[in-house]
Design an enzyme around this catalytic site. Structure first.
Site, PDB file in Angstrom:
ATOM      1  N   CYS A   1      -0.552  84.629  -3.024  1.00  0.00           N
ATOM      2  CA  CYS A   1       0.659  84.244  -3.748  1.00  0.00           C
ATOM      3  C   CYS A   1       0.731  85.061  -5.030  1.00  0.00           C
ATOM      4  O   CYS A   1      -0.274  85.310  -5.688  1.00  0.00           O
ATOM      5  CB  CYS A   1       0.734  82.769  -4.135  1.00  0.00           C
ATOM      6  SG  CYS A   1       0.723  81.686  -2.714  1.00  0.00           S
TER       7      CYS A   1
ATOM      8  N   ARG B   1       0.631  90.168  -2.293  1.00  0.00           N
ATOM      9  CA  ARG B   1      -0.191  88.962  -2.389  1.00  0.00           C
ATOM     10  C   ARG B   1       0.297  87.840  -1.481  1.00  0.00           C
ATOM     11  O   ARG B   1      -0.339  86.791  -1.380  1.00  0.00           O
ATOM     12  CB  ARG B   1      -0.181  88.439  -3.832  1.00  0.00           C
ATOM     13  CG  ARG B   1      -0.641  89.464  -4.836  1.00  0.00           C
ATOM     14  CD  ARG B   1      -0.503  88.923  -6.227  1.00  0.00           C
ATOM     15  NE  ARG B   1      -1.432  87.833  -6.450  1.00  0.00           N
ATOM     16  CZ  ARG B   1      -2.669  87.970  -6.894  1.00  0.00           C
ATOM     17  NH1 ARG B   1      -3.118  89.169  -7.176  1.00  0.00           N
ATOM     18  NH2 ARG B   1      -3.452  86.939  -7.056  1.00  0.00           N
TER      19      ARG B   1
ATOM     20  N   TRP C   1       2.129  82.994   0.032  1.00  0.00           N
ATOM     21  CA  TRP C   1       1.276  83.150   1.216  1.00  0.00           C
ATOM     22  C   TRP C   1       0.846  81.720   1.537  1.00  0.00           C
ATOM     23  O   TRP C   1       0.062  81.125   0.806  1.00  0.00           O
ATOM     24  CB  TRP C   1       0.070  84.029   0.895  1.00  0.00           C
ATOM     25  CG  TRP C   1      -0.771  84.387   2.071  1.00  0.00           C
ATOM     26  CD1 TRP C   1      -0.636  85.482   2.873  1.00  0.00           C
ATOM     27  CD2 TRP C   1      -1.924  83.667   2.557  1.00  0.00           C
ATOM     28  NE1 TRP C   1      -1.615  85.479   3.831  1.00  0.00           N
ATOM     29  CE2 TRP C   1      -2.412  84.377   3.675  1.00  0.00           C
ATOM     30  CE3 TRP C   1      -2.575  82.495   2.183  1.00  0.00           C
ATOM     31  CZ2 TRP C   1      -3.523  83.960   4.396  1.00  0.00           C
ATOM     32  CZ3 TRP C   1      -3.681  82.076   2.902  1.00  0.00           C
ATOM     33  CH2 TRP C   1      -4.139  82.815   3.997  1.00  0.00           C
TER      34      TRP C   1
ATOM     35  N   ASN D   1      -0.485  79.714  -7.918  1.00  0.00           N
ATOM     36  CA  ASN D   1      -1.306  80.489  -6.984  1.00  0.00           C
ATOM     37  C   ASN D   1      -2.684  79.819  -6.932  1.00  0.00           C
ATOM     38  O   ASN D   1      -3.278  79.589  -7.981  1.00  0.00           O
ATOM     39  CB  ASN D   1      -1.397  81.936  -7.505  1.00  0.00           C
ATOM     40  CG  ASN D   1      -2.530  82.737  -6.909  1.00  0.00           C
ATOM     41  OD1 ASN D   1      -3.111  83.580  -7.573  1.00  0.00           O
ATOM     42  ND2 ASN D   1      -2.853  82.498  -5.670  1.00  0.00           N
ATOM     43  N   GLY D   2      -3.137  79.490  -5.723  1.00  0.00           N
ATOM     44  CA  GLY D   2      -4.447  78.838  -5.599  1.00  0.00           C
ATOM     45  C   GLY D   2      -4.349  77.635  -4.680  1.00  0.00           C
ATOM     46  O   GLY D   2      -3.364  77.481  -3.956  1.00  0.00           O
TER      47      GLY D   2
ATOM     48  N   LYS E   1      -9.123  98.532  10.314  1.00  0.00           N
ATOM     49  CA  LYS E   1      -7.820  99.114   9.926  1.00  0.00           C
ATOM     50  C   LYS E   1      -6.829  98.950  11.062  1.00  0.00           C
ATOM     51  O   LYS E   1      -5.690  98.557  10.847  1.00  0.00           O
ATOM     52  CB  LYS E   1      -7.948 100.612   9.583  1.00  0.00           C
ATOM     53  CG  LYS E   1      -8.624 100.958   8.311  1.00  0.00           C
ATOM     54  CD  LYS E   1      -7.838 100.641   7.047  1.00  0.00           C
ATOM     55  CE  LYS E   1      -8.133  99.269   6.528  1.00  0.00           C
ATOM     56  NZ  LYS E   1      -9.164  99.065   5.591  1.00  0.00           N
TER      57      LYS E   1
ATOM     58  N   HIS F   1     -26.049  96.176  25.755  1.00  0.00           N
ATOM     59  CA  HIS F   1     -26.503  94.787  25.658  1.00  0.00           C
ATOM     60  C   HIS F   1     -25.338  93.812  25.808  1.00  0.00           C
ATOM     61  O   HIS F   1     -25.430  92.673  25.372  1.00  0.00           O
ATOM     62  CB  HIS F   1     -27.253  94.583  24.338  1.00  0.00           C
ATOM     63  CG  HIS F   1     -28.451  95.469  24.229  1.00  0.00           C
ATOM     64  ND1 HIS F   1     -29.595  95.250  24.951  1.00  0.00           N
ATOM     65  CD2 HIS F   1     -28.645  96.622  23.545  1.00  0.00           C
ATOM     66  CE1 HIS F   1     -30.460  96.213  24.691  1.00  0.00           C
ATOM     67  NE2 HIS F   1     -29.911  97.061  23.848  1.00  0.00           N
TER      68      HIS F   1
HETATM   69  C1  F6R Z   1      -8.869  95.329   4.594  1.00  0.00           C
HETATM   70  C2  F6R Z   1      -8.863  94.746   3.270  1.00  0.00           C
HETATM   71  C3  F6R Z   1      -9.649  93.509   3.048  1.00  0.00           C
HETATM   72  C4  F6R Z   1     -10.325  93.542   1.666  1.00  0.00           C
HETATM   73  C5  F6R Z   1     -11.011  92.209   1.391  1.00  0.00           C
HETATM   74  C6  F6R Z   1     -11.746  92.214   0.076  1.00  0.00           C
HETATM   75  O1  F6R Z   1      -8.131  96.499   4.639  1.00  0.00           O
HETATM   76  O2  F6R Z   1      -8.236  95.230   2.370  1.00  0.00           O
HETATM   77  O3  F6R Z   1     -10.583  93.320   4.049  1.00  0.00           O
HETATM   78  O4  F6R Z   1     -11.234  94.591   1.637  1.00  0.00           O
HETATM   79  O5  F6R Z   1     -10.058  91.188   1.378  1.00  0.00           O
HETATM   80  O6  F6R Z   1     -10.899  92.454  -0.991  1.00  0.00           O
HETATM   81  P1  F6R Z   1     -11.472  92.925  -2.374  1.00  0.00           P
HETATM   82  O7  F6R Z   1     -12.043  94.284  -2.207  1.00  0.00           O
HETATM   83  O8  F6R Z   1     -10.292  92.923  -3.305  1.00  0.00           O
HETATM   84  O9  F6R Z   1     -12.517  91.933  -2.767  1.00  0.00           O
END
Ligand code: F6R
Length: 613
Positions: free
Chosen positions: A2, A27, A82, A108-109, A492, A511
């Site tokens: 959010c 976000r 979100w 947010n939270g 990705k 395996h």
């Molecule tokens: C994948 C991606 C997420 C972040 C993960 C951690 O492309 O962006 O998997 O890597 O949410 O986020 P940070 O690095 O901000 O703690």
């Protein structure tokens, strides 16, 4: 997750709030809303869907009001959601109001005890399924003539994480705020103030910010900021930080998506990180790593924690550090680490990797480690973020704002910083020979231009995307230090194209997972030069003899008739190769998702900053 923004000033308030929301959309983007105060009344508009939906349906009465007349301050808040509690719907979209429409809030939270609180607010009428609405009703309940006191009393009772901004018809010239475990930043302008989840929402107007700390709450007016903290009665003094990012850095600059722009920014990111820290043969971390040489020399073990892509960076670094530092390295996913009972020893250096510096699980792990009096080092892209402030020292990865939800340049930025830090430690501890140290440093220097070479012609990767975009599953295989790159390539692809993809250590295939292989399964295999290449070839034969379609990342001179499609990369030292090898995998995922018409920068169900556990 959010994004929230608040504004007080005399600009076109609807424009300020909506443009801020657009840069916070990474976000969360399942619904959005805006509220402003007009003639001591709350004007509110909310819609399901992206911010443009909300913008295009905004009622005319908002537009009559947007520019300040008679030097009157305009006050408003906005939110992009979100969903956590309650599905995306207009009723559940923020801002939320109390029964009498005297208060309106964006949050947010997660308020963990919202049901318990709701059950006590028997006289209040709720109109959404959200946890947030409970908060605004609780503030209404606690109001006895001072909004700030009501906020203070309310936050004493809520458990969980929150960053919220509230406005009220009772005190219309003020933005009230509070934060706990979710980020909130005040932007300082001339005769105006902003407050938002991220600096990117405010960069158009200011680069001066106050990063609020945990348990802060207070008031923002046009010419004053009062910050209090629930842990003390004293008024708090918070420093103003100047952030050298510009609004242009948070724009697409002609690229179709932020993700593509960010992939193309990688050579520049790597160069900047090298130039900032390498002077001749010396690597310098003076201003960032505040530990003494004596402290660093005593380190006997390294622990690295992260989530998602940052966790994959941690895995690469494990292979690297065990090889060049000869000390044990343990890596964990933050959400697992924090709930197991790790055995921590005092001679450990704990490294926390997070692009945003706000990932809830990573921060909880950091706090847990700090309680054990162990040295903590953050690796982070956001100056002023919680990780940045709370770790004993923090390496800044100099990527500029990363807006695409799928992390790309932050990953290679994390790697380059931790590669340089590893070499710095190796020199300090006199572990590597001078020759090997120099070889690795020289190889690192060349990486940015090698990546430029890959990016100069991506037509073959586009062709592969065209051939394979209809596939339902992909397998990514690699061994050794490139195994985490197989994981990252698969992540990705799945997150932006919604195609199922798995990364696997190639030697583990027989395996179990080899049972998945048939003629319909594309297998992406990392077969660049290195000590395990022959082993990788054996694994390649195993998948080929089960009719898989093999796409291999290789170097010039590597031949095999079992490879169907070859992506040829510049050759580098095996332990440097992950930084290079990830780039074609980012591109492959990008072009497949683009061919499928996916929302690449804002994939479904995802948010960039995961501030809830
Ligand atoms: C994948 C991606 C997420 C972040 C993960 C951690 O492309 O962006 O998997 O890597 O949410 O986020 P940070 O690095 O901000 O703690």
């Amino acid at each position: 997750m959010c994004g929230i923004i608040g504004y007080i000033g005399r600009r076109n308030i609807v424009e300020v709030l909506i443009s801020g929301l657009k840069s916070l959309e990474y976000r969360g983007y399942d619904s959005s809303g805006i509220a402003v105060l007009k003639n001591k009344k709350i004007l509110r508009h909310r819609t399901v869907g992206k911010v443009v939906q909300m913008e295009s349906t905004i009622p005319a009465e908002f537009h009559h009001f947007v520019v300040s007349k008679n030097e009157e301050n305009l006050v408003g808040i906005a939110h992009t959601r979100w969903a956590t509690h309650g599905k995306p719907s207009e009723e559940n979209a923020h801002p939320h109001t109390d029964c009498k429409q005297k208060f309106v809030i964006v949050h947010n939270g997660i308020i963990e005890n919202f049901i318990e609180i709701k059950n006590k607010l028997t006289k209040h009428k709720f109109s959404s399924e959200t946890d947030t609405e409970v908060l605004v009703h609780l503030i209404e309940e606690k109001y006895k003539g001072s909004v700030l006191d009501a906020v203070k009393e309310a936050i004493k009772l809520v458990h969980g994480s929150f960053a919220f901004v509230l406005i009220s018809t009772y005190e219309p010239d003020k933005l009230f705020f509070a934060r706990k475990d979710s980020p909130l930043i005040i932007g300082l302008g001339e005769n105006e103030k902003f407050i938002a989840s991220d600096v990117t929402a405010m960069l158009k107007y200011t680069n001066k910010f106050i990063f609020l700390e945990n348990d802060d709450y207070g008031i923002v007016t046009i010419d004053d900021i009062k910050v209090y903290n629930t842990k003390t009665t004293a008024l708090q003094n918070r420093n103003v930080a100047v952030v050298n990012w510009t609004a242009q850095m948070a724009e697409k600059a002609g690229f179709k998506h932020f993700m593509l722009k960010e992939i193309y920014e990688q050579p520049q990111v790597l160069r900047e990180n090298i130039t900032a820290r390498v002077f001749g043969e010396d690597i310098v971390f003076n201003d960032e790593v505040k530990f003494s040489s004596a402290q660093l020399k005593k380190i006997k073990k390294i622990l690295i924690i992260g989530c998602g892509t940052s966790y994959h960076a941690a895995l690469v670094i494990k292979y690297l550090y065990e090889q060049i530092l000869k000390i044990p390295v343990e890596v964990d996913i933050a959400s697992e680490f924090r709930y197991r009972e790790p055995v921590l020893s005092k001679d450990t250096l704990a490294i926390f990797i997070s692009q945003s510096g706000e990932t809830a699980d990573t921060l909880a792990s950091l706090r847990m480690v700090k309680e054990n009096k162990i040295l903590t080092l953050g690796v982070c892209n956001v100056i002023g973020s919680s990780l940045y402030r709370e770790a004993d020292s923090t390496i800044y990865i100099r990527c500029g704002p990363e807006i695409g939800v799928a992390s790309t340049k932050a990953f290679t930025g994390q790697l380059i910083c931790l590669y340089l830090f590893g070499l710095y430690l190796a020199k300090l501890k006199s572990i590597l020979s001078e020759q090997r140290y120099q070889e690795l440093l020289n190889s690192l220097y060349k990486v940015p231009s090698y990546i430029e070479h890959i990016l100069a012609d991506t037509s073959y990767i586009k062709q592969l995307a065209e051939m394979f975009y209809m596939k339902k599953d992909f397998l990514y295989l690699a061994r050794g230090i490139n195994y985490p790159i197989a994981l990252e390539g698969a992540l990705k692809l799945k997150e932006i194209s919604y195609i199922h993809a798995e990364g696997y250590p190639a030697g583990e295939m027989k395996h179990g997972p080899i049972a998945l292989i048939d003629k319909d399964m594309p297998v992406v295999i990392i077969a660049t030069k290195g000590s395990l290449l022959q082993k990788v070839f054996s694994n390649l034969e195993e998948v080929k003899s089960r009719d898989a379609k093999v796409i291999a990342l290789t170097n010039y001179g590597i031949e095999s008739k079992s490879i169907d499609y070859k992506i040829v990369l510049p050759e580098t030292d095996e332990i440097i190769s992950p930084i290079l090898n990830v780039v074609p995998l980012q591109l492959l995922a990008y072009y497949i998702a683009d061919r499928l018409g996916c929302e690449i920068d804002q994939p479904r169900n995802l948010a960039k900053s995961v501030t809830v556990e």
